[in-house]
Write an enzyme that holds these catalytic residues in place. Sequence first.
Site, PDB file in Angstrom:
ATOM      1  N   GLN A  99       0.840  -1.198   0.000  1.00  0.00           N
ATOM      2  CA  GLN A  99       0.000   0.000   0.000  1.00  0.00           C
ATOM      3  C   GLN A  99       0.872   1.244   0.000  1.00  0.00           C
ATOM      4  OE1 GLN A  99      -3.373  -0.587   3.055  1.00  0.00           O
ATOM      5  NE2 GLN A  99      -1.850  -2.104   3.615  1.00  0.00           N
ATOM      6  N   HIS A 117      -1.465   1.435  -4.332  1.00  0.00           N
ATOM      7  CA  HIS A 117      -1.844   2.850  -4.225  1.00  0.00           C
ATOM      8  C   HIS A 117      -0.948   3.759  -5.062  1.00  0.00           C
ATOM      9  CE1 HIS A 117      -3.938   1.839  -0.145  1.00  0.00           C
ATOM     10  NE2 HIS A 117      -4.639   1.473  -1.182  1.00  0.00           N
ATOM     11  N   CYS A 125       0.792  15.297 -15.106  1.00  0.00           N
ATOM     12  CA  CYS A 125      -0.036  16.474 -15.377  1.00  0.00           C
ATOM     13  C   CYS A 125      -1.438  16.000 -15.753  1.00  0.00           C
ATOM     14  CB  CYS A 125       0.561  17.297 -16.516  1.00  0.00           C
ATOM     15  SG  CYS A 125      -0.526  18.637 -17.041  1.00  0.00           S
ATOM     16  N   CYS A 128      -2.393  17.397 -19.498  1.00  0.00           N
ATOM     17  CA  CYS A 128      -1.834  16.868 -20.758  1.00  0.00           C
ATOM     18  C   CYS A 128      -1.250  15.460 -20.617  1.00  0.00           C
ATOM     19  CB  CYS A 128      -0.775  17.816 -21.321  1.00  0.00           C
ATOM     20  SG  CYS A 128       0.830  17.706 -20.505  1.00  0.00           S
ATOM     21  N   CYS A 152       2.899  21.724 -20.689  1.00  0.00           N
ATOM     22  CA  CYS A 152       1.755  22.551 -21.102  1.00  0.00           C
ATOM     23  C   CYS A 152       1.511  23.756 -20.203  1.00  0.00           C
ATOM     24  CB  CYS A 152       0.488  21.696 -21.216  1.00  0.00           C
ATOM     25  SG  CYS A 152      -0.272  21.328 -19.616  1.00  0.00           S
ATOM     26  N   SER A 192      -2.353  -1.229   9.279  1.00  0.00           N
ATOM     27  CA  SER A 192      -3.444  -1.273  10.247  1.00  0.00           C
ATOM     28  C   SER A 192      -4.625  -2.093   9.710  1.00  0.00           C
ATOM     29  CB  SER A 192      -3.898   0.147  10.585  1.00  0.00           C
ATOM     30  OG  SER A 192      -4.321   0.829   9.421  1.00  0.00           O
ATOM     31  N   ASN A 216       3.008  -6.608  13.145  1.00  0.00           N
ATOM     32  CA  ASN A 216       2.620  -5.197  13.238  1.00  0.00           C
ATOM     33  C   ASN A 216       2.907  -4.680  14.645  1.00  0.00           C
ATOM     34  OD1 ASN A 216       1.269  -3.140  11.495  1.00  0.00           O
ATOM     35  ND2 ASN A 216      -0.102  -2.982  13.251  1.00  0.00           N
ATOM     36  N   ALA A 217       3.182  -3.364  14.726  1.00  0.00           N
ATOM     37  CA  ALA A 217       3.501  -2.783  16.028  1.00  0.00           C
ATOM     38  C   ALA A 217       2.321  -2.862  16.991  1.00  0.00           C
ATOM     39  CB  ALA A 217       3.959  -1.331  15.848  1.00  0.00           C
ATOM     40  N   GLU A 218       1.110  -2.770  16.440  1.00  0.00           N
ATOM     41  CA  GLU A 218      -0.094  -2.758  17.281  1.00  0.00           C
ATOM     42  C   GLU A 218      -1.055  -3.850  16.798  1.00  0.00           C
ATOM     43  OE1 GLU A 218      -1.733   1.335  17.468  1.00  0.00           O
ATOM     44  OE2 GLU A 218       0.268   1.941  16.834  1.00  0.00           O
TER      45      GLU A 218
HETATM   46  P1  NAD Z   1      -1.482   2.887   8.628  1.00  0.00           P
HETATM   47  O1  NAD Z   1      -0.781   4.174   8.912  1.00  0.00           O
HETATM   48  O2  NAD Z   1      -2.948   2.838   8.653  1.00  0.00           O
HETATM   49  O3  NAD Z   1      -0.983   1.762   9.663  1.00  0.00           O
HETATM   50  C1  NAD Z   1       0.380   1.568   9.916  1.00  0.00           C
HETATM   51  C2  NAD Z   1       0.495   0.450  10.929  1.00  0.00           C
HETATM   52  O4  NAD Z   1       1.869   0.160  11.076  1.00  0.00           O
HETATM   53  C3  NAD Z   1      -0.043   0.801  12.316  1.00  0.00           C
HETATM   54  O5  NAD Z   1      -0.944  -0.207  12.729  1.00  0.00           O
HETATM   55  C4  NAD Z   1       1.201   0.830  13.207  1.00  0.00           C
HETATM   56  O6  NAD Z   1       0.963   0.285  14.472  1.00  0.00           O
HETATM   57  C5  NAD Z   1       2.150  -0.060  12.442  1.00  0.00           C
HETATM   58  N1  NAD Z   1       3.573   0.258  12.616  1.00  0.00           N
HETATM   59  C6  NAD Z   1       4.162   1.448  12.895  1.00  0.00           C
HETATM   60  N2  NAD Z   1       5.485   1.322  12.941  1.00  0.00           N
HETATM   61  C7  NAD Z   1       5.767   0.016  12.699  1.00  0.00           C
HETATM   62  C8  NAD Z   1       6.967  -0.737  12.609  1.00  0.00           C
HETATM   63  N3  NAD Z   1       8.171  -0.160  12.754  1.00  0.00           N
HETATM   64  N4  NAD Z   1       6.871  -2.061  12.338  1.00  0.00           N
HETATM   65  C9  NAD Z   1       5.664  -2.664  12.178  1.00  0.00           C
HETATM   66  N5  NAD Z   1       4.496  -1.999  12.257  1.00  0.00           N
HETATM   67  C10 NAD Z   1       4.547  -0.670  12.504  1.00  0.00           C
HETATM   68  O7  NAD Z   1      -0.884   2.387   7.265  1.00  0.00           O
HETATM   69  P2  NAD Z   1      -1.526   1.494   6.139  1.00  0.00           P
HETATM   70  O8  NAD Z   1      -2.280   0.379   6.738  1.00  0.00           O
HETATM   71  O9  NAD Z   1      -0.455   1.241   5.188  1.00  0.00           O
HETATM   72  O10 NAD Z   1      -2.620   2.423   5.448  1.00  0.00           O
HETATM   73  C11 NAD Z   1      -2.371   3.779   5.258  1.00  0.00           C
HETATM   74  C12 NAD Z   1      -2.460   4.292   3.836  1.00  0.00           C
HETATM   75  O11 NAD Z   1      -1.509   5.348   3.808  1.00  0.00           O
HETATM   76  C13 NAD Z   1      -2.025   3.373   2.773  1.00  0.00           C
HETATM   77  O12 NAD Z   1      -3.052   3.399   1.881  1.00  0.00           O
HETATM   78  C14 NAD Z   1      -0.761   3.996   2.128  1.00  0.00           C
HETATM   79  O13 NAD Z   1      -0.973   4.154   0.752  1.00  0.00           O
HETATM   80  C15 NAD Z   1      -0.631   5.343   2.719  1.00  0.00           C
HETATM   81  N6  NAD Z   1       0.685   5.722   3.307  1.00  0.00           N
HETATM   82  C16 NAD Z   1       1.842   5.364   2.688  1.00  0.00           C
HETATM   83  C17 NAD Z   1       3.072   5.696   3.261  1.00  0.00           C
HETATM   84  C18 NAD Z   1       4.327   5.277   2.550  1.00  0.00           C
HETATM   85  O14 NAD Z   1       4.325   5.113   1.338  1.00  0.00           O
HETATM   86  N7  NAD Z   1       5.411   5.052   3.293  1.00  0.00           N
HETATM   87  C19 NAD Z   1       3.118   6.407   4.461  1.00  0.00           C
HETATM   88  C20 NAD Z   1       1.908   6.775   5.070  1.00  0.00           C
HETATM   89  C21 NAD Z   1       0.711   6.408   4.466  1.00  0.00           C
HETATM   90 ZN    ZN Z   2       0.727  19.339 -18.851  1.00  0.00          ZN
END
Ligand code: NAD
Ligand code: ZN
Length: 247
Positions: A99, A117, A125, A128, A152, A192, A216-218
Amino acid sequence: MTVDAAATLIGSARSAVALTGAGVSAESGIPTFRGEGGLWTKYDPVKVSSIDAFLADPTAYWEVARERGGLAQAARPNAGHEALAALEARGRLHAVVTQNTDGLHQAAGSKRVVELHGSGRTVECLACGAREPRSDVQARLEVEMPPRCRTCGATLLKPTVVFFGQAMPPAAVREAYALAEQADVMVVVGTSLVVYPAADVPLAAVRAGARLIVINAEPTPFDRLAEVVIHGRSGDVLPRIVDLIGG
Ligand code: NAD
Ligand code: ZN
């Protein structure tokens, strides 16, 4: 121990697939959306990254990007990204479905990466269709706000990430489901699991018979479906799994 159990499952998998989220990149210094210290405690996501708000006022988006964008540009892969790339290189991981839009899996050397995502590394752009690297646009934000298309001149430059209110790229979604349905082990890391349809990917895998690992952390809503749940940091846990599996 749960890390051993995860290593055993992945080590004996025929086709393991990972689904990753923002948590995997947290240790690279990119803030997550949710969870402790998440960005959404500071910004309203609907204002900053919904397509309607963006079209009405691209400047508001780029002002936030000017403030924060450098962080993502400068970020380097961490031990978690590297561990996933190592698992793929050793034939233990078929693909990473992510994601994330930061490109850090590819930077770490992962070859098969499905970006649900989109990618924040490219800007398009909307007038264009011309594309250019995000770093080029980011570099001129100090002198040009909002940034203009080099081709453009329109001020409708948008990163190729999926905003709220936009559809996910159909080819990536198809590939993610196909991978999930063929997977015998699904490893969910750093997400999450509350953003749909991305969260449907592990569900599809479980329905098709895959065994589920959550790192996952949580706690997540999927913990109860998982055979192995590890609450920890991906940059700690994944390298330990790689070590246990060995070369
Ligand atoms: P989220 O922010 O909803 O959840 C992140 C999860 O990761 C949390 O549950 C948290 O507890 C856990 N976490 C935090 N640090 C951690 C670690 N070191 N190790 C393991 N787990 C850890 O993120 P999501 O579920 O990916 O959804 C959020 C949306 O935000 C996605 O659609 C994404 O496209 C976008 N997003 C992307 C980025 C990126 O590209 N790095 C950053 C922020 C958000
Ligand atoms: Zn353009």
